[in-house]
Enzyme design. Structure first.
Site, PDB file in Angstrom:
ATOM      1  N   LYS A   1      10.087   7.380 -10.990  1.00 42.94           N
ATOM      2  CA  LYS A   1      10.477   8.163  -9.812  1.00 42.94           C
ATOM      3  C   LYS A   1      11.772   8.915 -10.094  1.00 42.94           C
ATOM      4  O   LYS A   1      11.893  10.104  -9.788  1.00 42.94           O
ATOM      5  CB  LYS A   1      10.679   7.234  -8.604  1.00 42.94           C
ATOM      6  CG  LYS A   1       9.391   6.795  -7.971  1.00 42.94           C
ATOM      7  CD  LYS A   1       9.597   5.667  -6.965  1.00 42.94           C
ATOM      8  CE  LYS A   1       8.242   5.141  -6.490  1.00 42.94           C
ATOM      9  NZ  LYS A   1       8.304   3.878  -5.769  1.00 42.94           N
TER      10      LYS A   1
ATOM     11  N   GLN B   1      12.160  -0.015  -2.691  1.00 40.23           N
ATOM     12  CA  GLN B   1      10.989  -0.395  -3.494  1.00 40.23           C
ATOM     13  C   GLN B   1      10.435  -1.751  -3.022  1.00 40.23           C
ATOM     14  O   GLN B   1      11.176  -2.722  -2.920  1.00 40.23           O
ATOM     15  CB  GLN B   1      11.388  -0.459  -4.980  1.00 40.23           C
ATOM     16  CG  GLN B   1      10.260  -0.776  -5.924  1.00 40.23           C
ATOM     17  CD  GLN B   1       9.213   0.334  -5.988  1.00 40.23           C
ATOM     18  OE1 GLN B   1       9.536   1.514  -6.063  1.00 40.23           O
ATOM     19  NE2 GLN B   1       7.949  -0.044  -5.946  1.00 40.23           N
TER      20      GLN B   1
ATOM     21  N   ASP C   1       8.722   7.219   2.369  1.00 42.99           N
ATOM     22  CA  ASP C   1       7.520   6.421   2.128  1.00 42.99           C
ATOM     23  C   ASP C   1       6.568   6.507   3.316  1.00 42.99           C
ATOM     24  O   ASP C   1       5.387   6.151   3.199  1.00 42.99           O
ATOM     25  CB  ASP C   1       7.905   4.942   1.918  1.00 42.99           C
ATOM     26  CG  ASP C   1       7.762   4.508   0.468  1.00 42.99           C
ATOM     27  OD1 ASP C   1       7.077   5.208  -0.296  1.00 42.99           O
ATOM     28  OD2 ASP C   1       8.335   3.461   0.122  1.00 42.99           O
TER      29      ASP C   1
END
Ligand code: NAP
Length: 296
Positions: A53, A97, A120
């Site tokens: 990422k 995460q 997200d």
């Protein structure tokens, strides 16, 4: 029939180019979008994702901000960091995460993220917006899956869609996106009766289960579009002792003989997830400045 293989790597590369152009436009106006990624602990798979990422964030011209915290970090400390990132004007997107260590309540952490920076798309506010068709940030994997679908069938209205899996991060938002495309949607799960028969009804079959090669060729309606979200590592003795390889939730080779189009694993949905994370970051950066995203 040999199915069209949907090339997720190529579609993701095209999307990243458009993102880079959008980022350059914002940067010329004085703002470089920033994506903050928070990793708690040393889960090896998460470390690989976070590295990837960060690299791709920089490649499209955005600022990558990484916070690596010890596995024993108390929940309160993580929540305090999320609050600081919410208030930081240089940060447009925040990603914590998952999975988090067991002593941390993931739902509480997700709810602490400013919904406008929740790239997200997991915050209940964004889930509600998706369900009510009122905008918001959409979870990356389903968003990328929809983009892949549309490369082979731009208008999905009226098609029968079956989504196997009902998780908050893939199955449910995928179903919402397909409803918004005017599909007739069935969501199947571990308690579904006669799953092969349900799957065979699908013009669009999305597998998001986490069970290697569970979806067999005779579950697939001839000509259907099959989107394989699963990523599973299995032993591959044919590659040598102790070697492994990645497979999806679909028996791809056999299903490709029946389907009209299918995503491979690897190289299908996987590359779209990070590309859509960057797309969401650009969208969030534009929205915070009252601008429309150039990706619309
Ligand atoms: P998850 O939270 O474990 O959810 C799995 C879903 O599959 C659940 O709804 C479960 O049903 C259902 N299920 C399990 N066994 C089943 C069976 N035998 N028959 C029918 N349904 C069954 O998983 P997830 O996070 O949604 O992820 C699904 C897969 O996608 C995993 O392989 C994951 O690695 C992959 N993934 C890939 C990406 C990507 O970037 N490509 C991103 C995220 C996830 P119940 O609800 O009844 O338990």
């Amino acid at each position: 029939m040999a199915a069209t293989l949907i090339d997720g790597k190529a579609v993701a590369a095209g999307l990243r180019l458009r993102i880079a152009e959008g980022v350059a436009g914002l940067a010329a106006a004085g703002h470089v979008p920033g994506l903050a990624v928070v990793l708690v602990g040393e889960d090896p798979a998460s470390q690989v994702y976070v590295r990837s990422k960060a690299r791709q964030t920089v490649e499209v011209g955005m600022r990558s901000i990484e916070h690596r915290l010890d596995a024993a970090t108390p929940e309160a400390e993580l929540l305090a960091l999320v609050c600081r990132l919410n208030d930081d004007p240089q940060v447009d997107g925040i990603l914590v995460q998952l999975p988090l260590p067991a002593h941390i309540d993931s739902a509480r952490v997700i709810e602490a993220i400013d919904p406008a920076k929740d790239v997200d798309g997991f915050h209940p506010m964004n889930a509600g917006r998706l369900a009510t068709g009122t905008g918001g940030l959409v979870p990356c994997t389903p968003l990328g899956s929809l983009m892949l679908l549309k490369t082979v069938r731009p208008d999905l209205a009226g098609l029968e869609a079956v989504v196997v899996g009902r998780s908050n991060i893939v199955g449910k938002p995928m179903a919402q996106l397909l409803i918004a495309e005017s599909c007739t949607v069935t969501v199947a799960h571990s308690r579904t009766r006669d799953l092969p028969a349900v799957a065979r009804r699908a013009d669009i079959l999305v597998a998001a289960v986490g069970r290697p090669q569970m979806v067999k060729a005779d579950w697939v309606k001839p000509g259907a579009i099959v989107i394989d979200v699963g990523i599973n590592r299995i032993l591959a003795p044919e590659l040598g002792e102790g070697k492994t390889r990645l497979v999806g939730d679909v028996d791809t080779e056999a299903a490709a003989a029946v389907a009209g189009a299918i995503t491979p694993v690897p190289g299908g949905v996987g590359p779209m997830t990070i590309a859509c994370l960057l797309a969401n970051t650009l969208t969030a950066a534009c929205a915070r400045r009252g601008l429309r995203t150039p990706l619309a």
